[in-house]
Design a protein around this motif. Structure first.
Motif, PDB file in Angstrom:
ATOM      1  N   ASP A 167      34.970  56.990  20.360  1.00  0.00           N
ATOM      2  CA  ASP A 167      34.267  55.840  19.775  1.00  0.00           C
ATOM      3  C   ASP A 167      33.144  55.377  20.700  1.00  0.00           C
ATOM      4  OD1 ASP A 167      36.137  55.882  17.694  1.00  0.00           O
ATOM      5  OD2 ASP A 167      37.486  54.522  18.759  1.00  0.00           O
ATOM      6  N   ALA A 168      33.422  55.364  22.005  1.00  0.00           N
ATOM      7  CA  ALA A 168      32.408  54.939  22.975  1.00  0.00           C
ATOM      8  C   ALA A 168      31.211  55.889  22.968  1.00  0.00           C
ATOM      9  CB  ALA A 168      33.024  54.876  24.374  1.00  0.00           C
ATOM     10  N   ILE A 169      31.475  57.186  22.944  1.00  0.00           N
ATOM     11  CA  ILE A 169      30.383  58.163  22.938  1.00  0.00           C
ATOM     12  C   ILE A 169      29.562  58.031  21.661  1.00  0.00           C
ATOM     13  CG2 ILE A 169      29.855  60.633  22.873  1.00  0.00           C
ATOM     14  CD1 ILE A 169      32.240  61.058  24.765  1.00  0.00           C
ATOM     15  N   ALA A 170      30.241  57.811  20.529  1.00  0.00           N
ATOM     16  CA  ALA A 170      29.525  57.628  19.261  1.00  0.00           C
ATOM     17  C   ALA A 170      28.635  56.391  19.320  1.00  0.00           C
ATOM     18  CB  ALA A 170      30.519  57.507  18.107  1.00  0.00           C
ATOM     19  N   ALA A 171      29.122  55.308  19.961  1.00  0.00           N
ATOM     20  CA  ALA A 171      28.329  54.083  20.070  1.00  0.00           C
ATOM     21  C   ALA A 171      27.095  54.302  20.942  1.00  0.00           C
ATOM     22  CB  ALA A 171      29.191  52.952  20.649  1.00  0.00           C
ATOM     23  N   VAL A 172      27.236  55.059  22.038  1.00  0.00           N
ATOM     24  CA  VAL A 172      26.092  55.358  22.910  1.00  0.00           C
ATOM     25  C   VAL A 172      25.068  56.214  22.159  1.00  0.00           C
ATOM     26  CG1 VAL A 172      25.372  56.570  25.002  1.00  0.00           C
ATOM     27  CG2 VAL A 172      27.406  55.110  25.044  1.00  0.00           C
ATOM     28  N   ARG A 173      25.564  57.208  21.426  1.00  0.00           N
ATOM     29  CA  ARG A 173      24.651  58.059  20.646  1.00  0.00           C
ATOM     30  C   ARG A 173      23.854  57.238  19.632  1.00  0.00           C
ATOM     31  NH1 ARG A 173      28.968  63.013  19.524  1.00  0.00           N
ATOM     32  NH2 ARG A 173      28.488  64.248  21.402  1.00  0.00           N
ATOM     33  N   PHE A 174      24.550  56.290  18.984  1.00  0.00           N
ATOM     34  CA  PHE A 174      23.878  55.445  17.998  1.00  0.00           C
ATOM     35  C   PHE A 174      22.799  54.606  18.677  1.00  0.00           C
ATOM     36  CE2 PHE A 174      23.500  51.484  15.569  1.00  0.00           C
ATOM     37  CZ  PHE A 174      23.221  51.994  14.304  1.00  0.00           C
ATOM     38  N   LYS A 175      23.113  54.094  19.877  1.00  0.00           N
ATOM     39  CA  LYS A 175      22.172  53.216  20.577  1.00  0.00           C
ATOM     40  C   LYS A 175      20.917  53.969  21.012  1.00  0.00           C
ATOM     41  CE  LYS A 175      21.230  49.100  21.887  1.00  0.00           C
ATOM     42  NZ  LYS A 175      21.146  48.030  20.871  1.00  0.00           N
ATOM     43  N   VAL A 176      21.079  55.211  21.483  1.00  0.00           N
ATOM     44  CA  VAL A 176      19.906  55.978  21.947  1.00  0.00           C
ATOM     45  C   VAL A 176      19.269  56.774  20.803  1.00  0.00           C
ATOM     46  CG1 VAL A 176      20.816  56.128  24.288  1.00  0.00           C
ATOM     47  CG2 VAL A 176      21.284  57.981  22.669  1.00  0.00           C
ATOM     48  N   GLN A 179      16.135  51.291  31.618  1.00  0.00           N
ATOM     49  CA  GLN A 179      14.801  51.819  31.332  1.00  0.00           C
ATOM     50  C   GLN A 179      14.849  53.300  30.990  1.00  0.00           C
ATOM     51  OE1 GLN A 179      12.377  50.880  34.750  1.00  0.00           O
ATOM     52  NE2 GLN A 179      12.179  48.704  34.174  1.00  0.00           N
ATOM     53  N   VAL A 180      15.879  53.997  31.501  1.00  0.00           N
ATOM     54  CA  VAL A 180      16.016  55.433  31.233  1.00  0.00           C
ATOM     55  C   VAL A 180      17.291  55.634  30.408  1.00  0.00           C
ATOM     56  CG1 VAL A 180      16.259  57.741  32.223  1.00  0.00           C
ATOM     57  CG2 VAL A 180      14.905  55.989  33.416  1.00  0.00           C
ATOM     58  N   PRO A 181      17.178  56.164  29.197  1.00  0.00           N
ATOM     59  CA  PRO A 181      18.372  56.369  28.379  1.00  0.00           C
ATOM     60  C   PRO A 181      19.235  57.493  28.953  1.00  0.00           C
ATOM     61  CG  PRO A 181      16.483  57.362  27.314  1.00  0.00           C
ATOM     62  CD  PRO A 181      15.956  56.607  28.502  1.00  0.00           C
ATOM     63  N   PRO A 182      20.542  57.429  28.729  1.00  0.00           N
ATOM     64  CA  PRO A 182      21.420  58.491  29.250  1.00  0.00           C
ATOM     65  C   PRO A 182      21.207  59.805  28.510  1.00  0.00           C
ATOM     66  CG  PRO A 182      22.654  57.012  27.832  1.00  0.00           C
ATOM     67  CD  PRO A 182      21.294  56.396  28.007  1.00  0.00           C
ATOM     68  N   ASP A 204      31.498  47.654  24.459  1.00  0.00           N
ATOM     69  CA  ASP A 204      30.382  46.697  24.304  1.00  0.00           C
ATOM     70  C   ASP A 204      29.569  46.599  25.580  1.00  0.00           C
ATOM     71  OD1 ASP A 204      31.114  46.175  21.724  1.00  0.00           O
ATOM     72  OD2 ASP A 204      32.231  44.329  22.195  1.00  0.00           O
ATOM     73  N   GLY A 205      30.266  46.547  26.726  1.00  0.00           N
ATOM     74  CA  GLY A 205      29.552  46.459  27.998  1.00  0.00           C
ATOM     75  C   GLY A 205      28.685  47.679  28.238  1.00  0.00           C
ATOM     76  N   LEU A 206      29.189  48.866  27.897  1.00  0.00           N
ATOM     77  CA  LEU A 206      28.414  50.085  28.114  1.00  0.00           C
ATOM     78  C   LEU A 206      27.192  50.117  27.205  1.00  0.00           C
ATOM     79  CD1 LEU A 206      28.274  52.822  29.575  1.00  0.00           C
ATOM     80  CD2 LEU A 206      29.566  53.809  27.677  1.00  0.00           C
ATOM     81  N   VAL A 207      27.379  49.745  25.942  1.00  0.00           N
ATOM     82  CA  VAL A 207      26.250  49.749  25.007  1.00  0.00           C
ATOM     83  C   VAL A 207      25.170  48.773  25.477  1.00  0.00           C
ATOM     84  CG1 VAL A 207      25.543  49.155  22.656  1.00  0.00           C
ATOM     85  CG2 VAL A 207      27.609  50.511  23.035  1.00  0.00           C
ATOM     86  N   ASN A 208      25.571  47.599  25.957  1.00  0.00           N
ATOM     87  CA  ASN A 208      24.589  46.620  26.443  1.00  0.00           C
ATOM     88  C   ASN A 208      23.836  47.152  27.660  1.00  0.00           C
ATOM     89  OD1 ASN A 208      25.287  44.786  24.462  1.00  0.00           O
ATOM     90  ND2 ASN A 208      26.818  43.732  25.734  1.00  0.00           N
ATOM     91  N   ARG A 209      24.536  47.837  28.556  1.00  0.00           N
ATOM     92  CA  ARG A 209      23.869  48.370  29.750  1.00  0.00           C
ATOM     93  C   ARG A 209      22.956  49.537  29.401  1.00  0.00           C
ATOM     94  NH1 ARG A 209      28.422  47.873  34.629  1.00  0.00           N
ATOM     95  NH2 ARG A 209      28.696  45.606  34.369  1.00  0.00           N
ATOM     96  N   VAL A 210      23.341  50.325  28.416  1.00  0.00           N
ATOM     97  CA  VAL A 210      22.455  51.398  27.949  1.00  0.00           C
ATOM     98  C   VAL A 210      21.186  50.795  27.368  1.00  0.00           C
ATOM     99  CG1 VAL A 210      22.189  53.187  26.182  1.00  0.00           C
ATOM    100  CG2 VAL A 210      24.256  53.112  27.581  1.00  0.00           C
TER     101      VAL A 210
END
Length: 504
Positions: free
Chosen positions: A442-451, A422-425, A412-418
C-alpha cells in the motif's frame, strides 16, 4: 449345469447372491443375505419390492435404475451403495451383476452378487480423517515457523544493516576481525531462516520454475567461488569438473539445489575430498556431487529427504544445519521434473545426482557477479518501516553507499515527505507489515501515485506464512526476506534501476 445345481453351489458362497427373473421378480436368494442384513431368505422372497427395502432410502433410486438396466441386458461390477440392516444399522455394499442365459440362448434373468464393504469404507474414512489431521498439523507447523521466523528476522535484519554500514568505514585489524565474526554468526542464522523461507514458499505454491538454458561451466564457477574458502577451512579438497554444455532448468532453483548438496557434502566429510562433475547420457545431463564422508546406510536413504531429519546429530549441532536442506532439494527438483538420486555406502561416502535435459539452444543465463556495483550515488530512495531500529539501520546503509533517502514510519508521513522533496524517489522500499494492518505494498502504491509513475518497489518481509508470501508475490514488487545482506540489497536496487543488469 441345472438351475438346482447352481442354487446348491451358490448357497455356499460367502457373498449375498440373488437371481431375478426376466420380469424382475426374485427367483432365489442365498443364505448369506441374513449374515449381511439380518433379513432371512424367506423374508426377502416375500418382500413386495426386494431388495429395495434393504437399501438405504437415499440410495434406492440409484439401485432401482441399476436393476432396470441389468434386466435390459447390461452387466457391471463393484457399484457401491448403502444397506439398512434389520437392526437399523447402516452398512456399505458393492454389487456386481451379469445376465443369465440358458443353454438354448433363452434369457433366464439376472444374477447379482453383493459383497459387504463396510470394513473398506471404515478404513477409507479413517484414512480421510488422518489426512485431514495431518493437513491441519502441517498448516499449524507452517504458521508456527512463519511466526518464529518473522520474530527472529527483525533483530537480525537491523544487525545486518549496521554491520554492512560499519564495514564501509575504516577500522583497525581487531575491529575487522570482530565484524567478520559477527558476519559469520549472522550467516548461520540467515541460512536457517532462508531454509524456513524456502519451505514456506514451497508450501504456499508460489515457486514457479522459469526455464532457461543454463551453462554448467558458469554454474560450477559460481559454486567454486562460493564454497572454496569453506573447503579450505575444513582442509578438504574441493574439485569441479565442468563440461561445456547447457541444460534446460530454472537457474536459481538449480543453483539452490547444488548449493544445498555441496553444503551437505562439506558438512559431513571430515577428511578427503568433494568432487562435483557432470556426465552426459543420451539427451540428459547428470550433475553429481561426490564426497568421501560418513556415508548413509540404506535404511536412512529415504529418511534424509524428510524435513528436520538429520543423521548422527542427536544434540542438534547447528554446525550441521537444521535438517531442511535435502527436503528443499527434493521438492525443488520435483518442480523442475528433475529426478534426484543417491548412491551411498557407510564409511565410504555418498553420491547425490540430479538429471536434467540438455538444452537444444545455447542461451546461457548469466550469473550475477559478486563484483557488481555497490554505489548508490545519485539515487533517491523512499523508505518506510514502522520499527525505528529497522528504519534507522536501512537509512544508515543506503546513505553509507551514497544514496539519498526519504524515510518515514507511516504511509502518510512518507507521502508528505515525498511531496516536499525537490528530487522524487526513483525506487521505494517498504517493510511488508506496517502498523494498523497497513501493508508495504500500500505504501509503495501511494508513493507511485504521488510521483505519477510506476517506480520499482522492494518489499522486505520476515513473514514466512504461505498465505502472506502469496499476497506479497502478487503485489508486483520485488520480494526479499529478512535478514537482508546489505550488499545484496544494494545490488538489487541497482538492478531494478537498470544500473547493473541481472546478467552483469
Amino acid at each position: 449345469m441345472s438351475t438346482d445345481l447352481f442354487e446348491i453351489v451358490a448357497n455356499y458362497t460367502y457373498d449375498w447372491e440373488s437371481w431375478f427373473l426376466p420380469d424382475g421378480q426374485v427367483r432365489w436368494v442365498n443364505p448369506a443375505v441374513e449374515r449381511m442384513t439380518g433379513f432371512s431368505v424367506d423374508a426377502c422372497l416375500t418382500m413386495p419390492d426386494y431388495p429395495l427395502e434393504i437399501v438405504h432410502p437415499e440410495d434406492r433410486d440409484a439401485v432401482r435404475a441399476l436393476l432396470k438396466s441389468a434386466l435390459e441386458g447390461t452387466s457391471g461390477n463393484d457399484v457401491e451403495f448403502r444397506i439398512q440392516r434389520r437392526d437399523g444399522q447402516v452398512g456399505w455394499a458393492a454389487v456386481s451383476w451379469q445376465p443369465m442365459i440358458g443353454p438354448d440362448g433363452e434369457r433366464l434373468g439376472v444374477r447379482t452378487s453383493i459383497r459387504d464393504i463396510s470394513w473398506r469404507k471404515s478404513a477409507e474414512d479413517a484414512l480421510r480423517l488422518a489426512k485431514v489431521d495431518a493437513e491441519k498439523a502441517d498448516r499449524a507447523k507452517s504458521r508456527f515457523l512463519a511466526a518464529a521466523s518473522h520474530d527472529l528476522r527483525q533483530p537480525l535484519q537491523a544487525v545486518s544493516m549496521y554491520v554492512s554500514a560499519l564495514a564501509r568505514r575504516e577500522a583497525d585489524e581487531t575491529s575487522q576481525e570482530i565484524l567478520a565474526d559477527i558476519r559469520t554468526c549472522l550467516d548461520a542464522g540467515n541460512e536457517l531462516l532462508e531454509d524456513l523461507v524456502d519451505i514456506s514458499r514451497l508450501d504456499a505454491g508460489v515457486v514457479v520454475p522459469e526455464f532457461s538454458d543454463v551453462a554448467i561451466a558458469d554454474l560450477f564457477e559460481m559454486l567454486e567461488k562460493s564454497f572454496q574458502r569453506e573447503a579450505q577451512d575444513r582442509r578438504l579438497d574441493l574439485r569441479f569438473v565442468p563440461r561445456s554444455i547447457f541444460v534446460r532448468a530454472d537457474h536459481a532453483i538449480l543453483a539452490r539445489i547444488l548449493q544445498n548438496l555441496l553444503a551437505n557434502a562439506l558438512r559431513y566429510t571430515e577428511r578427503g575430498r568433494v568432487l562435483v562433475g557432470c556426465k552426459v547420457r543420451g539427451d540428459a545431463a547428470i550433475v553429481e556431487v561426490w564426497d568421501s564422508g560418513i556415508g548413509i546406510a540404506p535404511e536412512y536413504q529415504d529418511k534424509i529427504f524428510e524435513e528436520f531429519y538429520q543423521l548422527d546429530n542427536p544434540a542438534r549441532d547447528r554446525r550441521r544445519g537444521a535438517g531442511l536442506g535435502l527436503a528443499i532439494v527434493r521438492r525443488k527438483a520435483a518442480l523442475m521434473g528433475a529426478p534426484i538420486a543417491l548412491r551411498s555406502e557407510p564409511g565410504k561416502g555418498s553420491v547425490f545426482s540430479i538429471t536434467l535435459p540438455i538444452a537444444q539452444g545455447n542461451e546461457a543465463f548469466e550469473v550475477i557477479r559478486e563484483d557488481g556495483q555497490l554505489d548508490l550515488t545519485g539515487c533517491t530512495i523512499a523508505v518506510i518501516d514502522d520499527e525505528p531500529h529497522q528504519l534507522n539501520a536501512l537509512e544508515t546503509l543506503l546513505r553509507a553507499c551514497g544514496g539519498q533517502v526519504i524515510a518515514s514510519n507511516t504511509i502518510d508521513g512518507l507521502v508528505n515527505r515525498v511531496a516536499a522533496s525537490q528530487v522524487p524517489p526513483e525506487l521505494a522500499i517498504a517493510d511488508y507489515r506496517l502498523q494498523a494492518g497497513a501493508r508495504g505494498s500500500d505504501a509503495i502504491a501511494a508513493v507511485r501515485f504521488k510521483v505519477n509513475r510506476t517506480i520499482p518497489g522492494i518489499l522486505v518481509t520476515g513473514d514466512t506464512d504461505p498465505e502472506r508470501i502469496a499476497e506479497a508475490e502478487a503485489s508486483g514488487c520485488r520480494l526479499i526476506h529478512k535478514p537482508v545482506d546489505g550488499a545484496s540489497l544494494v545490488r538489487t536496487i541497482n538492478q531494478l534501476l537498470g544500473k547493473v543488469s541481472s546478467a552483469a
